[in-house]
Scaffold this motif. Structure first.
Motif, PDB file in Angstrom:
ATOM      1  N   GLU A 201       0.899  -1.152  -0.187  1.00 26.64           N
ATOM      2  CA  GLU A 201      -0.203   0.314  -0.133  1.00 26.64           C
ATOM      3  C   GLU A 201       0.863   1.345   0.122  1.00 26.64           C
ATOM      4  N   LEU A 202       0.473   2.260  -0.241  1.00 28.68           N
ATOM      5  CA  LEU A 202       1.294   3.427  -0.859  1.00 28.68           C
ATOM      6  C   LEU A 202       0.326   4.449   0.772  1.00 28.68           C
ATOM      7  N   THR A 203      -0.403   3.717   1.185  1.00 32.20           N
ATOM      8  CA  THR A 203      -0.989   4.971   2.179  1.00 32.20           C
ATOM      9  C   THR A 203       0.059   4.579   3.858  1.00 32.20           C
ATOM     10  N   ASN A 204       0.228   5.772   4.508  1.00 27.88           N
ATOM     11  CA  ASN A 204       1.591   5.942   5.249  1.00 27.88           C
ATOM     12  C   ASN A 204       2.620   5.004   5.624  1.00 27.88           C
ATOM     13  N   LYS A 205       2.631   5.245   4.249  1.00 23.11           N
ATOM     14  CA  LYS A 205       4.453   5.238   3.473  1.00 23.11           C
ATOM     15  C   LYS A 205       5.579   6.345   3.257  1.00 23.11           C
ATOM     16  N   THR A 206       6.276   6.659   3.455  1.00 15.74           N
ATOM     17  CA  THR A 206       7.286   7.863   3.700  1.00 15.74           C
ATOM     18  C   THR A 206       7.797   7.604   2.100  1.00 15.74           C
ATOM     19  N   LEU A 207       6.969   9.083   1.792  1.00 19.44           N
ATOM     20  CA  LEU A 207       7.728   9.196  -0.184  1.00 19.44           C
ATOM     21  C   LEU A 207       8.710  10.250   0.218  1.00 19.44           C
ATOM     22  N   GLY A 208       9.749  10.045  -0.532  1.00 18.12           N
ATOM     23  CA  GLY A 208      10.420  11.157  -0.250  1.00 18.12           C
ATOM     24  C   GLY A 208      11.387  11.613  -2.034  1.00 18.12           C
ATOM     25  N   VAL A 209      10.516  13.051  -1.162  1.00 15.39           N
ATOM     26  CA  VAL A 209      10.877  13.762  -3.017  1.00 15.39           C
ATOM     27  C   VAL A 209      12.465  14.400  -3.829  1.00 15.39           C
ATOM     28  N   ILE A 210      12.711  14.185  -4.199  1.00 12.28           N
ATOM     29  CA  ILE A 210      13.942  15.064  -4.699  1.00 12.28           C
ATOM     30  C   ILE A 210      13.739  16.338  -6.235  1.00 12.28           C
ATOM     31  N   GLY A 211      13.730  17.295  -5.397  1.00 13.94           N
ATOM     32  CA  GLY A 211      13.036  18.344  -6.137  1.00 13.94           C
ATOM     33  C   GLY A 211      11.748  18.450  -5.809  1.00 13.94           C
ATOM     34  N   ALA A 212      11.177  20.191  -5.045  1.00  8.83           N
ATOM     35  CA  ALA A 212       9.900  19.712  -4.776  1.00  8.83           C
ATOM     36  C   ALA A 212       9.678  21.569  -5.648  1.00  8.83           C
ATOM     37  N   GLY A 213      10.343  21.531  -6.334  1.00  9.44           N
ATOM     38  CA  GLY A 213       9.566  22.848  -7.213  1.00  9.44           C
ATOM     39  C   GLY A 213       8.060  22.359  -7.997  1.00  9.44           C
ATOM     40  N   ASN A 214       7.910  23.255  -9.232  1.00  8.04           N
ATOM     41  CA  ASN A 214       6.539  22.695 -10.154  1.00  8.04           C
ATOM     42  C   ASN A 214       6.073  21.731  -9.817  1.00  8.04           C
ATOM     43  N   ILE A 215       6.826  20.710 -11.005  1.00  8.39           N
ATOM     44  CA  ILE A 215       6.175  19.288 -11.030  1.00  8.39           C
ATOM     45  C   ILE A 215       6.375  18.727  -8.826  1.00  8.39           C
ATOM     46  N   GLY A 216       7.550  18.713  -8.578  1.00  6.58           N
ATOM     47  CA  GLY A 216       7.797  17.965  -7.303  1.00  6.58           C
ATOM     48  C   GLY A 216       6.957  18.512  -6.492  1.00  6.58           C
ATOM     49  N   GLY A 217       6.295  19.852  -6.043  1.00  7.69           N
ATOM     50  CA  GLY A 217       5.455  20.348  -5.571  1.00  7.69           C
ATOM     51  C   GLY A 217       3.925  19.621  -5.630  1.00  7.69           C
TER      52      GLY A 217
END
Length: 531
Positions: free
Chosen positions: A140-156
């Motif tokens: 499942e994705l629920t409650n998993k930790t997502l690490g986003v490298i680059g939180a600009g336009n698309i990452g946001g």
């Protein structure tokens, strides 16, 4: 004459019609971009070039593009445009960074789901008549930790969608402030912490010297066992060989890649691995996105060619259509100030210092800087413009500095340009009056009030009687009509200057006659590009 644009890739007819509706002459030749010889043959006819990814704008193409002012890329990536060569040629390169943001972000989320639930393998197995229900155990994705490298336009956008899926979102982005992270409801972390904590890692950064191989073998080894990696940004961000090895060993549980280090990707270490989802660079491949970026690039190019607005440019400061209307006279003034200094300076320039005072200090200063530098550099290269001038200045090692301050004098706003050479400093200041016309208000610290004309004559002398009479007599005897005559002096009997706006070019015979009087220290004809 109307500007002329070539569309050399497949853009929608609606986008092509935008050019026509704006009064721009457009040739829609969607296959010519694949034929570099044909493109080189015809590119010299056009003021603008609208492309997607098929057209390769090389130095050889730009060499033939004598009229070209702007290249518009319908999409984000401009790897197919030699931006350094374009800048040297004075050609603006625009992209459309916002037209496919949602589409690309949605693709990343879709790829994350596919990797989590092994959807492609499960689909292929079912199509083959198998019913391997127990083989495809997902997470499942629920409650998993997502690490986003680059939180600009698309990452946001990915962060926002992931929070909607009830994921815990952490982000690494050196340009992300703590305040912005709190507003996005994400936790700002350093890269090493992200690698250690994330169940899923998704990349949303451009490919630069800093980001290249950001998920190196070393960094992949820092990830937690069972991590899944998604890359819908750019090939080259991940060490694909190392990732393949970790997928085989089981340290990495899955991966989903839309982009690869070499494209088109015919072979890749990630291909044919059972826990990897691959797509052929589909991030922006939706009907909506393709239409959006096509319409956006047409509007941007039309705005520049008709109104001087610069939007989403990669090699020049952007300036909206509204800014262009307000700033137009100030941009002209900045160019004239630079041109004055450039024409009077023969020795190498070490530095350019620009002061903005009052109302102009709140304007788009990077664009004004480009206008000043372009004016100065025209002495070196008459073909230089606001795009190429900073490149020329950088190549010559010229340092450029800017100061802005609140209103400090009699004018609502003014610009003062000072250059430093091994021999001297030289300065000039100017303003824009309510009629929209640029005026010179100070030269060498001496206050004046001079209208800028196409042809001018500048002289310096000691403050003695007879200067006005001599200038009037010599110019009159030679048929040179004076439109405006401005005098200024530092103090009585001290250094004085004269700046004359004349109706025609002052030839060498007149200059020699003035020099023969012995009254003038300096005599310099000037010319300005006055609309």
């Amino acid at each position: 004459m109307a500007p002329k644009v070539l569309v050399s890739d497949k853009l929608s007819e609606t986008a092509v019609q935008i050019f026509r509706d704006r009064g721009i002459d457009v040739d829609f030749l969607p296959d010519v971009g694949k034929d570099k010889d044909k493109l080189a043959e015809i590119i010299g006819q056009y003021d603008g070039l609208a492309i997607r990814s098929a057209t390769k704008v090389t130095p050889a193409i730009l060499e033939k593009a004598d009229k070209l002012k702007v290249i518009g890329r319908a999409g984000i990536g401009t790897d197919n445009v030699d931006k350094e060569a374009a800048s040297k040629k004075g050609v603006i390169v625009m992209n459309t960074p916002f037209g496919n943001m949602i589409t690309t972000a949605e693709h990343a989320i879709a790829m994350m789901f596919a990797a989590a639930r092994q959807l492609p393998e499960a689909s292929a197995s079912t199509h083959a008549g198998k019913w391997e229900k127990s083989k495809f155990m997902g997470v499942e994705l629920t409650n998993k930790t997502l690490g986003v490298i680059g939180a600009g336009n698309i990452g946001g956008i990915v962060c926002d969608r992931a929070r909607g899926l009830k994921m815990k979102v952490i982000a690494y982005d050196p340009f992300l402030s703590q305040e912005k992270a709190e507003k996005m409801q994400v936790e700002k972390v350093e890269l090493d912490e992200l690698l250690e904590r994330a169940d899923f890692i998704t990349l949303h950064v451009p490919l630069t010297d800093t980001t290249r191989n950001i998920l190196s073998r070393e960094n992949l080894a820092k990830t937690k066992k069972g991590v899944r990696v998604i890359n819908c940004a750019r090939g080259g961000l991940v060490d694909e060989v190392a990732l393949a090895e970790m997928l085989k060993s089981g340290h990495v549980a899955g991966a989903a890649f839309d982009v690869f280090s070499e494209e088109p990707a015919k072979e890749n270490p990630l291909f044919n691995l059972p826990n990897v989802v691959c797509t052929p660079h589909l991030g922006a491949a939706t009907t909506e996105a393709q239409e959006n970026v096509a319409l956006q690039v047409a509007e941007q190019m039309a705005n520049y060619l008709l109104d001087g607005a610069v939007e989403n440019a990669l090699n020049m400061p952007s300036m909206t259509a509204e800014e262009a209307k307000v700033m137009g006279p100030w941009v002209a003034l900045a160019g004239h100030l630079g041109s004055y200094i450039g024409q009077l300076t023969d020795e190498p320039i070490k530095a350019i210092n620009i002061l903005y005072d009052g109302v102009v200090s709140d304007m788009n200063l990077p664009a004004l800087n480009c206008a000043v530098v372009a004016g100065i550099m025209k002495k070196v290269n008459p073909d230089v413009n606001m795009v190429s001038a900073p490149v020329v200045a950088k190549e010559r090692g010229i340092q450029i500095s800017t100061t802005n301050q609140d209103k400090s004098g009699a004018f609502d706003g003014y610009i003062k340009v000072t250059i430093v050479t091994p021999e001297r400093e030289r300065s000039i200041a100017g303003t824009v009056f309510s009629d929209g016309k640029p005026r010179f208000i100070q030269i060498k610290g001496i206050n004046i009030d001079a209208e800028v004309g196409s042809h001018m004559l500048y002289t310096t002398n000691e403050d003695v009687p007879g200067i006005i009479g001599t200038l009037g007599r010599v110019l009159g005897d030679n048929g040179v009509n004076i439109a405006n005559f401005t005098l200024g002096r530092a103090q009585a009997g001290g250094e004085a200057i004269a700046l004359l706006y004349v109706d025609g070019e002052v030839d060498q015979k007149v200059l020699d006659e003035l020099a023969a009087t012995g009254l003038f220290k300096q005599i310099k004809p000037l010319s300005f590009d006055v609309a």
